[in-house]
Motif scaffolding. Structure first.
Motif, PDB file in Angstrom:
ATOM      1  N   TYR A 157      -4.248  -9.966  -6.669  1.00 48.32           N
ATOM      2  CA  TYR A 157      -5.394  -9.552  -7.469  1.00 48.32           C
ATOM      3  C   TYR A 157      -6.318  -8.641  -6.663  1.00 48.32           C
ATOM      4  N   ASP A 158      -6.559  -8.987  -5.376  1.00 46.23           N
ATOM      5  CA  ASP A 158      -7.362  -8.115  -4.513  1.00 46.23           C
ATOM      6  C   ASP A 158      -6.689  -6.758  -4.348  1.00 46.23           C
ATOM      7  N   PHE A 159      -5.383  -6.780  -4.155  1.00 52.86           N
ATOM      8  CA  PHE A 159      -4.649  -5.528  -3.986  1.00 52.86           C
ATOM      9  C   PHE A 159      -4.734  -4.664  -5.252  1.00 52.86           C
ATOM     10  N   GLN A 160      -4.619  -5.274  -6.428  1.00 48.24           N
ATOM     11  CA  GLN A 160      -4.734  -4.528  -7.679  1.00 48.24           C
ATOM     12  C   GLN A 160      -6.093  -3.850  -7.787  1.00 48.24           C
ATOM     13  N   ASP A 161      -7.151  -4.594  -7.542  1.00 47.33           N
ATOM     14  CA  ASP A 161      -8.499  -4.025  -7.640  1.00 47.33           C
ATOM     15  C   ASP A 161      -8.686  -2.885  -6.652  1.00 47.33           C
ATOM     16  N   ALA A 162      -8.183  -3.049  -5.421  1.00 50.06           N
ATOM     17  CA  ALA A 162      -8.313  -1.995  -4.416  1.00 50.06           C
ATOM     18  C   ALA A 162      -7.538  -0.753  -4.822  1.00 50.06           C
ATOM     19  N   ALA A 163      -6.334  -0.925  -5.391  1.00 52.04           N
ATOM     20  CA  ALA A 163      -5.531   0.225  -5.803  1.00 52.04           C
ATOM     21  C   ALA A 163      -6.195   0.991  -6.944  1.00 52.04           C
ATOM     22  N   VAL A 164      -6.742   0.277  -7.894  1.00 52.95           N
ATOM     23  CA  VAL A 164      -7.432   0.938  -9.005  1.00 52.95           C
ATOM     24  C   VAL A 164      -8.634   1.723  -8.485  1.00 52.95           C
ATOM     25  N   ALA A 207      -3.862   8.943   2.890  1.00 54.33           N
ATOM     26  CA  ALA A 207      -5.243   8.491   3.008  1.00 54.33           C
ATOM     27  C   ALA A 207      -5.560   7.419   1.972  1.00 54.33           C
ATOM     28  N   ASP A 208      -4.979   7.532   0.779  1.00 57.80           N
ATOM     29  CA  ASP A 208      -5.201   6.512  -0.247  1.00 57.80           C
ATOM     30  C   ASP A 208      -4.563   5.190   0.164  1.00 57.80           C
ATOM     31  N   ALA A 209      -3.394   5.243   0.811  1.00 54.61           N
ATOM     32  CA  ALA A 209      -2.746   4.012   1.270  1.00 54.61           C
ATOM     33  C   ALA A 209      -3.615   3.298   2.298  1.00 54.61           C
ATOM     34  N   ILE A 210      -4.211   4.068   3.200  1.00 54.04           N
ATOM     35  CA  ILE A 210      -5.098   3.456   4.202  1.00 54.04           C
ATOM     36  C   ILE A 210      -6.327   2.870   3.528  1.00 54.04           C
ATOM     37  N   ALA A 211      -6.878   3.604   2.548  1.00 56.19           N
ATOM     38  CA  ALA A 211      -8.067   3.121   1.840  1.00 56.19           C
ATOM     39  C   ALA A 211      -7.767   1.838   1.077  1.00 56.19           C
ATOM     40  N   ILE A 212      -6.586   1.763   0.434  1.00 56.83           N
ATOM     41  CA  ILE A 212      -6.216   0.547  -0.299  1.00 56.83           C
ATOM     42  C   ILE A 212      -6.092  -0.633   0.658  1.00 56.83           C
ATOM     43  N   CYS A 251       0.868  -1.467 -10.393  1.00 46.95           N
ATOM     44  CA  CYS A 251       0.858  -2.613  -9.478  1.00 46.95           C
ATOM     45  C   CYS A 251       1.743  -3.734 -10.001  1.00 46.95           C
ATOM     46  N   GLU A 252       1.713  -3.955 -11.314  1.00 44.34           N
ATOM     47  CA  GLU A 252       2.572  -4.980 -11.896  1.00 44.34           C
ATOM     48  C   GLU A 252       4.046  -4.626 -11.698  1.00 44.34           C
ATOM     49  N   ILE A 253       4.377  -3.339 -11.872  1.00 44.37           N
ATOM     50  CA  ILE A 253       5.753  -2.906 -11.672  1.00 44.37           C
ATOM     51  C   ILE A 253       6.160  -3.119 -10.218  1.00 44.37           C
ATOM     52  N   LEU A 254       5.243  -2.816  -9.309  1.00 42.45           N
ATOM     53  CA  LEU A 254       5.527  -2.994  -7.894  1.00 42.45           C
ATOM     54  C   LEU A 254       5.808  -4.448  -7.543  1.00 42.45           C
ATOM     55  N   LEU A 255       5.064  -5.365  -8.173  1.00 42.58           N
ATOM     56  CA  LEU A 255       5.209  -6.786  -7.849  1.00 42.58           C
ATOM     57  C   LEU A 255       6.366  -7.450  -8.583  1.00 42.58           C
ATOM     58  N   GLY A 256       7.057  -6.707  -9.412  1.00 43.31           N
ATOM     59  CA  GLY A 256       8.199  -7.301 -10.107  1.00 43.31           C
ATOM     60  C   GLY A 256       8.385  -6.792 -11.517  1.00 43.31           C
ATOM     61  N   GLY A 257       7.361  -6.160 -12.055  1.00 43.21           N
ATOM     62  CA  GLY A 257       7.493  -5.572 -13.377  1.00 43.21           C
ATOM     63  C   GLY A 257       7.386  -6.585 -14.493  1.00 43.21           C
ATOM     64  N   CYS A 292       0.824  -1.204   0.000  1.00 49.55           N
ATOM     65  CA  CYS A 292       0.000   0.000   0.000  1.00 49.55           C
ATOM     66  C   CYS A 292       0.864   1.262   0.000  1.00 49.55           C
ATOM     67  N   VAL A 293       1.921   1.267   0.823  1.00 53.10           N
ATOM     68  CA  VAL A 293       2.799   2.430   0.874  1.00 53.10           C
ATOM     69  C   VAL A 293       3.551   2.594  -0.445  1.00 53.10           C
ATOM     70  N   ASP A 294       4.062   1.502  -0.973  1.00 57.72           N
ATOM     71  CA  ASP A 294       4.860   1.589  -2.200  1.00 57.72           C
ATOM     72  C   ASP A 294       4.021   1.998  -3.407  1.00 57.72           C
ATOM     73  N   ILE A 295       2.768   1.525  -3.509  1.00 56.02           N
ATOM     74  CA  ILE A 295       1.953   1.867  -4.674  1.00 56.02           C
ATOM     75  C   ILE A 295       1.573   3.344  -4.654  1.00 56.02           C
ATOM     76  N   VAL A 296       1.361   3.911  -3.454  1.00 58.29           N
ATOM     77  CA  VAL A 296       1.061   5.339  -3.367  1.00 58.29           C
ATOM     78  C   VAL A 296       2.278   6.157  -3.788  1.00 58.29           C
ATOM     79  N   ARG A 297       3.476   5.745  -3.338  1.00 57.32           N
ATOM     80  CA  ARG A 297       4.693   6.452  -3.729  1.00 57.32           C
ATOM     81  C   ARG A 297       4.895   6.371  -5.240  1.00 57.32           C
ATOM     82  N   LEU A 298       4.680   5.196  -5.818  1.00 54.89           N
ATOM     83  CA  LEU A 298       4.858   5.012  -7.264  1.00 54.89           C
ATOM     84  C   LEU A 298       3.818   5.792  -8.053  1.00 54.89           C
TER      85      LEU A 298
END
Length: 878
Positions: free
Chosen positions: A404-411, A380-385, A429-435, A363-369
């Motif tokens: 997959y749940d994390f991807q849907d929540a981030a979108v 607030a978006d990190a908490i929501a995700i 999200c794909e980049i975060l998980l390994g690209g 959650c923290v990394d996807i918000v930064r990215l």
């Protein structure tokens, strides 16, 4: 007894037989003498089970479901960075429909696959043999339906997806997932990742049997494939004497549940098609696109594989270069409690617990990215995700949120309305998980052509393996030794995609030489394209020559395409013999054409080629002279038909006339006669206004129509109110004629000017848009010629406009005929033949000759050329 009782008993019996059949398939697969290892491709669970089984069993022979003739290529995997794909390629085919050409088979390989683990084990373990037993690539296409057009075969080793659409839809709906990859991960992948080997085998065969039995059609080809593989295995066992108990057969779960296990067949011979084999780079995105997987599923599988290795402590098998063994020490597989098929189906699986630290990190990394890519995301978006991921997992009956749940929540929490940059949240999200991991083929595994390209570009001092754009500056005046590099880059520019080799400064045209060049090179990301060129030839020049030859001798080739090939040969190959061969082919194609549709392209290209030869060669090549002579006679023959044909445009007719008039002097020197053109023009009777204007200009150039008569015809157009709307079309024809008669440019300016001066506003205003659109569509490249002529004709300053008198309206004062008194042979000659003298004088626009008392008065013709006239007269009189 109910009326439906028989039906109820029949359905119950069918369901019982169906269930029993599934169990029978499992039992049959487990009872074979050669141990079957069922797999699903890109499955971390299959790879984990493979590592455990290989370390426990230590088989001596590994049979694998992959095209048997691809075996030598697997030895080159040691020089590659996965993922890569094994490829078989055929440019010239024999025994298959011609429209299928070229043929290609691609089999991608990733590290998180059971097949790669088996390959690495067999190659790294002394005394172990790897045998591929599936159909050869030739048999793959032999078994393709002949009605299929241009098949592209991508082999996915261990494919496991239901062929029954209704079943897949049912599973996705009740599993509360969107894609098959997600369903497989939740209900098969995760539960099997910690299962014991026997449970894994039984479950995989059961799933394969279920999908096989529910598949409506297509099992016949699969059964033949399975017979083929068992035939190859039996042949190898008989030839090597290996104990079947020391073998392991790696195949898709679908094939493990086959009803023909152990059956053999007679294998047909291969066709005469010559196949080329090699390795090409692949990527997670390519694999997902080729096999219809969910976006990001292969990346998620790779991340799951790495996490499973850390959790279980297993050491996977990896290929290492000779003399460089792996540094990690293999660990024995941890014992896994036996569960069995019945226990697996009746007890809930033991899944990983909720990893709060992992989810918080995501959650923290996807918000930064996201913030780096233009999104207005915050804490607030990190908490929501975080909360949304847990909510979605609970709604989908999961204890632990999956990627997959994390991807849907981030979108849901970040993307909201639009994508500010070029990457959306799902891609982030794909980049975060390994690209999107992209493979690379090592230098020693490249085909000779690719190695030659890398070697010849080495003087540039660039690392061509890097996956980024690199700038290369070449000064050909101070570094003439880089001329071969520049030449090779221009050839690559011709053959590779536009983004692989892109010139920033410099050009390659006939007769030009660049002094400095600047290039943007991205060969690292286009390595696959270079490798595929290696399937066509040994050197880059050979590939280009073959392609040009193929284009010029194609059944749809025209004279224009052959001339284009000639130009490319001069630019890139510098092979006079091959260039002359292409030129002779152009002559052959031109003489066979039945229309003038290609005339504009033919004219443009032959002009450019003649200009090049005249400035760089002492004489024109024989094919160029033959092309001009053949074209002159051929276009003269086609001209009357082109004038009246409705499907032949004015542009094509104008180009035909331009060829005839501009090439006339050269054609005359080669033996052609102007009578051909005169007869062709006299036989032409067009009705379309633009073509009529073209015919008038052609007659004028041939001397069949004077300028006064031409002006009279134009005046008749503007004076007739019924014809005035078509005047723009006539002007279009005159503009097209400027290519063949540039001397008429002042006349065309005069025609347009007279029309603007004479026509009233109520006629001119509707007429003007049609004139503009007609010139734009029919002759855009010739309009600048008119503009320049108008600039020379009209005054450059505004005050001079009021007193300006156009040259066609200026009074013409006829000069008085100059009388010259002659005597001697000239006077005697004129006195003997007064009619002839008068006719010749009239032909040259002179006044009639007056002869009296042995002396003659004549016109400026005699005064201008006294020496010539006296010499001729002396000869004739004597």
């Amino acid at each position: 007894m109910s009326a439906f009782e028989p039906l109820r008993e029949q359905l119950a019996s069918a369901a019982e037989a169906f269930g029993a059949g599934l169990v029978d398939d499992v039992e049959q697969a487990l009872a074979t003498d050669v141990e079957i290892f069922p797999v699903c491709h890109h499955s971390p669970a299959s790879a984990l089970a493979m590592v455990r089984r290989l370390r426990e069993k230590q088989p001596k022979v590994v049979y694998m479901e992959l095209c048997e003739d691809l075996r030598p290529v697997l030895d080159e995997l040691v020089n590659c960075r996965l993922p890569v794909a094994v490829q078989a390629f055929a440019t010239t085919i024999d025994g298959f429909p011609k429209e299928w050409e070229p043929l290609s088979v691609i089999a991608p390989i990733t590290e998180s696959s059971a097949e790669y683990q088996a390959i690495a084990y067999a190659m790294e373990t002394p005394g172990v043999e790897l045998v591929l037993v599936d159909r050869s690539v030739d048999h793959v296409f032999q078994w393709e339906p002949r009605s299929k057009e241009s098949p592209e075969v991508a082999i996915e080793m261990g494919d496991l997806r239901p062929g029954f659409a209704e079943l897949e839809e049912h599973l996705l709906h009740h599993g509360k997932v969107r894609h098959w990859s997600e369903w497989w991960d939740q209900y098969v992948e995760q539960p099997l990742s910690g299962a014991d080997y026997e449970t894994y085998r039984q479950v995989m065969v059961l799933v394969g049997s279920l999908f096989r039995r529910l598949r409506p059609t297509g099992n016949e080809v699969d059964e033949n494939r399975e017979r083929y593989m068992w035939t190859r295995m039996r042949e190898h066992l008989a030839a090597s004497g290996t104990d079947p108990a020391d073998c392991l057969y790696v195949c898709g779960a679908f094939h493990a549940a086959s009803p023909v296990l152990g059956e053999q067949m007679e294998i047909s011979p291969r066709t005469a098609t010559e196949w080329l084999y090699g390795l090409i780079p692949s990527s997670h995105t390519d694999i997902e696109r080729q096999f219809g997987l969910a976006m990001g599923s292969v990346t998620i599988a790779a991340a799951t594989w790495e996490k499973a290795l850390k959790r279980t402590g297993l050491t996977p098998y990896r290929l290492s270069k000779a003399g460089k063994p792996g540094k990690t020490k293999a660990k024995l597989p941890a014992p896994v409690p036996h569960q069995g098929l019945q226990g697996f189906l009746t007890q809930p699986p033991v899944l990983d617990g909720f990893d709060e630290e992992e989810l918080l990190g995501w959650c923290v990394d996807i918000v930064r990215l996201a913030r780096r890519n233009g999104y207005l995301s915050s804490t607030a978006d990190a908490i929501a995700i975080y909360e949304t991921s847990i909510l979605l997992a609970g709604m989908r009956n999961r204890k632990r949120p999956t990627p997959y749940d994390f991807q849907d929540a981030a979108v849901t929490c970040i993307e909201k309305e639009h994508v500010p940059g070029r990457r959306d949240v799902r891609r982030l999200c794909e980049i975060l998980l390994g690209g999107d991991k992209i493979g690379q083929v090592g230098y020693h595994s490249l085909p000779p052509l690719a190695q030659d390209v890398y070697d010849r570009l080495a003087p540039l001092g660039l690392d061509l393996d890097k996956r980024r754009i690199q700038r290369s500056l070449i000064d050909l005046d101070t570094s003439p030794d880089l001329e071969p590099c520049s030449h090779l880059l221009w050839i690559l520019r011709r053959l590779l995609p536009d983004d692989a080799v892109r010139p920033i400064m410099g050009s390659r045209r006939l007769g030009e030489r660049s002094h400095q060049e600047s290039w943007d090179l991205d060969l690292g990301r286009n390595q696959r394209s270079i490798i595929e060129l290696g399937y066509e030839g040994v050197t880059i020049e050979q590939v280009l020559e073959q392609r040009l030859r193929r284009v010029a001798w194609d059944e749809k080739a025209t004279a224009a395409t052959a001339l284009e090939a000639v130009e490319d040969s001069l630019l890139y190959l510098r092979n006079a013999r091959f260039t002359n061969e292409l030129g002779e082919r152009a002559v052959e194609l031109l003489s066979a054409e039945r229309t003038v549709d290609e005339a504009p392209d033919v004219l443009r290209r032959i002009r450019r080629l003649l200009a090049y030869y005249r400035t760089h060669e002492p004489v024109l090549p024989a094919w160029a002279e033959s092309f001009v002579a053949t074209g002159y006679a051929h276009y003269c023959t086609l001209l009357p038909t082109a004038f009246v044909a409705d499907d032949t445009g004015v542009r094509q007719v104008g180009a035909t006339l331009a060829f005839l008039f501009t090439m006339e002097s050269l054609a005359m020197s080669l033996g052609c006669e102007r009578t051909q053109l005169e007869l062709a023009v006299q036989q032409s009777h067009p009705e379309a206004p633009p073509k009529v204007a073209l015919l008038w200009t052609a007659r004028f150039q041939l001397g069949l129509l004077s300028m006064a008569e031409l002006r009279e015809l134009i005046a008749g157009l503007t004076d007739n109110p019924l014809v005035v709307p078509t005047v723009p079309l006539y002007i279009s024809g005159f503009v097209q004629a400027l290519d063949s008669a540039p001397a008429l440019t002042p006349f065309v300016v005069e025609v347009i000017s007279r029309a603007f001066a004479k026509l009233p506003d109520e006629v001119l205003l509707p007429w003007l848009p049609k004139l503009i659109t007609t010139l734009k569509d029919e002759a855009p490249e010739l309009v600048p010629t008119l503009v320049r002529e108008a600039g020379r004709t009209y005054p450059a300053r505004l005050p001079s406009v009021d007193s300006f008198v156009p040259p066609w309206d200026a009074p013409q004062s006829a000069p008085a005929p100059k009388q010259v008194v002659v005597s001697g042979p000239v006077a005697e000659l004129l006195a003997r033949h007064p009619e002839t003298g008068a006719a010749v004088g009239e032909l040259f626009g002179c006044e009639p000759v007056a002869v009296a008392a042995g002396r003659a008065a004549t016109t400026p013709l005699v005064a201008a050329h006294p020496g010539t006239v006296n010499a001729v007269a002396g000869v004739l009189v004597s």
